[in-house]
Design an enzyme around this catalytic site. Structure first.
Site, PDB file in Angstrom:
ATOM      1  N   GLU A 100       1.297   6.004   2.061  1.00 26.13           N
ATOM      2  CA  GLU A 100       0.213   6.129   3.000  1.00 26.13           C
ATOM      3  C   GLU A 100       0.126   5.228   4.163  1.00 26.13           C
ATOM      4  O   GLU A 100      -0.174   4.054   3.863  1.00 26.13           O
ATOM      5  CB  GLU A 100      -1.220   6.462   2.267  1.00 26.13           C
ATOM      6  CG  GLU A 100      -1.302   7.918   1.697  1.00 26.13           C
ATOM      7  CD  GLU A 100      -2.804   8.245   1.244  1.00 26.13           C
ATOM      8  OE1 GLU A 100      -3.582   7.766   1.812  1.00 26.13           O
ATOM      9  OE2 GLU A 100      -2.565   8.520   0.138  1.00 26.13           O
ATOM     10  N   GLU A 158      -4.800   5.722  -5.274  1.00 34.48           N
ATOM     11  CA  GLU A 158      -5.981   4.943  -5.076  1.00 34.48           C
ATOM     12  C   GLU A 158      -7.051   4.631  -6.077  1.00 34.48           C
ATOM     13  O   GLU A 158      -7.701   5.180  -6.029  1.00 34.48           O
ATOM     14  CB  GLU A 158      -6.712   5.247  -3.751  1.00 34.48           C
ATOM     15  CG  GLU A 158      -5.706   5.542  -2.481  1.00 34.48           C
ATOM     16  CD  GLU A 158      -6.481   5.602  -1.070  1.00 34.48           C
ATOM     17  OE1 GLU A 158      -7.572   5.888  -1.042  1.00 34.48           O
ATOM     18  OE2 GLU A 158      -5.677   5.625  -0.105  1.00 34.48           O
TER      19      GLU A 158
HETATM   20  O1  AHR Z   1      -4.552  10.433   3.939  1.00 35.74           O
HETATM   21  C1  AHR Z   1      -5.909  10.751   3.877  1.00 35.74           C
HETATM   22  C2  AHR Z   1      -6.460   9.979   2.715  1.00 35.74           C
HETATM   23  O2  AHR Z   1      -6.493   8.606   2.715  1.00 35.74           O
HETATM   24  C3  AHR Z   1      -5.774  10.281   1.219  1.00 35.74           C
HETATM   25  O3  AHR Z   1      -6.181  11.289   0.377  1.00 35.74           O
HETATM   26  C4  AHR Z   1      -6.281   9.048   0.524  1.00 35.74           C
HETATM   27  O4  AHR Z   1      -5.096   8.681  -0.698  1.00 35.74           O
HETATM   28  C5  AHR Z   1      -6.559   8.066   1.744  1.00 35.74           C
HETATM   29  O5  AHR Z   1      -7.578   7.326   1.127  1.00 35.74           O
END
Ligand code: AHR
Length: 528
Positions: free
Chosen positions: A332, A176
């Site tokens: 994710e 991110e």
């Molecule tokens: O999965 C939780 C968080 O969500 C992670 O650390 C991040 O990459 C995302 O914003």
């Protein structure tokens, strides 16, 4: 609700292979995801092997986890790997600034993670610190994990108990980078990412690139064009660039444009990451249980948005990479709900209901349909965090509905997608209209045709007649997952409220008739 129609599987028109890594997991140093969830320590009264809890390992082995992403997430871009190696008593204590300022004892570091991955039979996806770390630090980390004698890095690893080099299948180049990993514009990130892609080497001889014959590649090298003449390295480490937040296309454009202009002898990537969560109404707001049909349908509607997000980024990638060298890696995703009452909100502990299991199946079906471009995904997260597979509390452990969906889907790992046509019917609630039925089919590595059929409608069953071109089936055998209510959960006190039950159906005249219970996921294999 409108009735769905017959389903035709074209077993004679195989599509892409559903990469087993689509069923990957994500384990971050966040809340109880690692400490308690995986690591209990060597002296714990909870049964463990070298500090890693045995009940969790056994449960994860059963779902054949192909790959685990570690150590984050946001945590990764503040993680310094040297904090987590060497004698436990000498490890430093740090603060997890992203996640509730929790104390990070660093007792679970690189060697413990690799031990865990080996215990569950999974590959490693290591996310290096691009945000606050240096290229040198990341390069040294890879040397520690993969170098061989007589390198000092290999000697240090051997002194910590592991002589043989580890295999690092995937390397994440930041997380991110438009948010907690930066924040950087796409252009700023690309400049940074290229140096990590260039200088961070995997030295494991089993993963090393083949020797280059410069006389063969000389012409391409001089022309400055991408070098198709470079020998391929199927067992090589795959580099995954940070990518877009949900449907925001800017990172995808910029990263893919840079990739197209690359000289692959100097740097290359094999994937670009995409993060997209399902929030329901608002982040941190949707209750995990005790909700009604409207909230159920809303979460499933948002789950479907994954398809248009993947389609959007795939179209951009097709422009620069029609041969699909670069994978879209959804590293994710999952349902992100209101934290369970009484828990630290930044530990992201939530109740996981039948609805979330259904959402998982819908997402997995979307990824399977995009298997030519989507070649790895990592649900967030594996234990105790967000849409977890497993919840623990001290010595207790419970499996969530999502865990059961992953177990039912094991036959789809590395299976070959088969096209299906069907009238999905409609399920309506208020202003929301959803397909009543969602389905995929694939030919498993066992040679059998497998179907996954989801009935989204919580109010009525779905009768599905299936015919399979090119296969004569006499019956179907498998499992169905449903529960009394859409918000049913498994708890430590009642762990089997949402649990799969066996299902069989007979075929007659080449047609298989299945009745899908309301709000259910059914996975069956066809028997000749
Ligand atoms: O999965 C939780 C968080 O969500 C992670 O650390 C991040 O990459 C995302 O914003």
């Amino acid at each position: 609700a409108t009735a769905p129609g017959g389903l035709v599987v074209q077993a004679d028109k195989p599509g892409a292979v559903i990469n087993r890594d689509i069923f990957g997991q994500f384990a971050e140093h966040l809340g109880l995801g690692i400490y308690d969830g995986v690591w209990v320590g060597k002296g714990s009264r909870i049964p463990n092997v070298r500090g890693i809890r045995s009940d969790v390992v056994a449960a994860l082995k059963a779902i054949k986890v192909p790959v685990v992403r570690w150590p984050g997430g946001c945590f990764a871009d503040e993680y310094h790997w040297r904090d987590g190696i060497g004698p436990a008593a000498k490890r430093v204590t740090t603060v997890n600034t992203n996640w509730a300022g929790a104390i990070e004892p660093n007792t679970f570091g690189t060697d413990e993670f690799m031990d865990f991955a080996a215990q569950i039979g999974s590959e490693a996806y290591i996310s290096v610190n691009v945000g606050s770390g240096t290229v040198q630090e990341a390069s040294d980390w890879l040397a520690y994990m993969t170098a061989v004698a007589p390198s000092s890095a290999a000697a240090e690893r051997a002194a910590n108990g592991h002589k043989a080099p580890y295999k690092v299948k995937y390397l994440g180049l930041g997380n991110e980078m438009w948010g907690c990993g930066g924040p950087y514009t796409g252009e700023e990130y690309v400049t940074k990412m290229k140096t990590f892609a260039h200088f961070v080497h995997n030295q494991n001889p089993d993963q090393a690139p083949p020797k280059i014959d410069y006389s063969v590649i000389a012409k391409d090298l001089m022309s400055g064009k991408p070098m198709d003449s470079l020998p391929s390295n199927p067992n090589g480490m795959k580099r995954i660039a940070a990518g877009p937040n949900s449907s925001d296309a800017s990172y995808t454009e910029v990263v893919m444009k840079a990739w197209k202009a690359r000289s692959p002898i100097y740097w290359d990537i094999d994937g670009i990451s995409l993060h997209q969560y399902t929030w329901g109404s608002l982040p941190f707001n949707e209750p995990g249980t005790g909700f009604g049909e409207k909230e159920y349908a809303n979460v499933l509607m948002q789950t479907q948005w994954m398809d248009r997000t993947v389609t959007k980024h795939s179209a951009i990638m097709d422009k620069y990479d029609p041969k699909k060298h670069v994978a879209l890696v959804v590293d994710e995703w999952g349902v992100w709900l209101k934290p369970r009452a009484g828990t630290e909100s930044l530990f992201l502990i939530q109740d996981s209901s039948l609805r979330d299991g259904i959402a998982a199946a819908m997402n997995l079906n979307i990824f399977a349909r995009h298997a030519d471009r989507v070649r790895m995904t990592n649900i967030a997260q594996m234990v105790n965090v967000l849409q977890a597979m497993i919840m623990t509390e001290g010595p207790k452990m419970v499996l969530t509905p999502t865990y059961h969906v992953y177990k039912m889907y094991v036959p789809f790992q590395d299976a070959t997608l088969l096209p299906v046509t069907f009238n999905a019917g409609e399920y309506k609630v208020g202003t929301i209209t959803l397909p009543k039925v969602d389905a995929i089919a694939a030919r498993g590595k066992d040679g059998k045709v497998w179907l996954s059929l989801v009935n989204l409608d919580p109010n009525s069953p779905a009768d599905i007649s299936t015919s399979v071109a090119g296969v004569s089936a006499t019956s179907a055998v498998g499992e169905v997952l449903t529960a009394p209510r859409v918000d049913s959960i498994n708890s430590f006190a009642a762990p089997d409220t949402v649990t799969p039950r066996p299902v069989t159906a007979r075929a007659s005249g080449g047609t298989l008739k299945l009745t899908l219970p309301p709000k259910s996921v059914t996975v069956v294999r066809l028997e000749p």
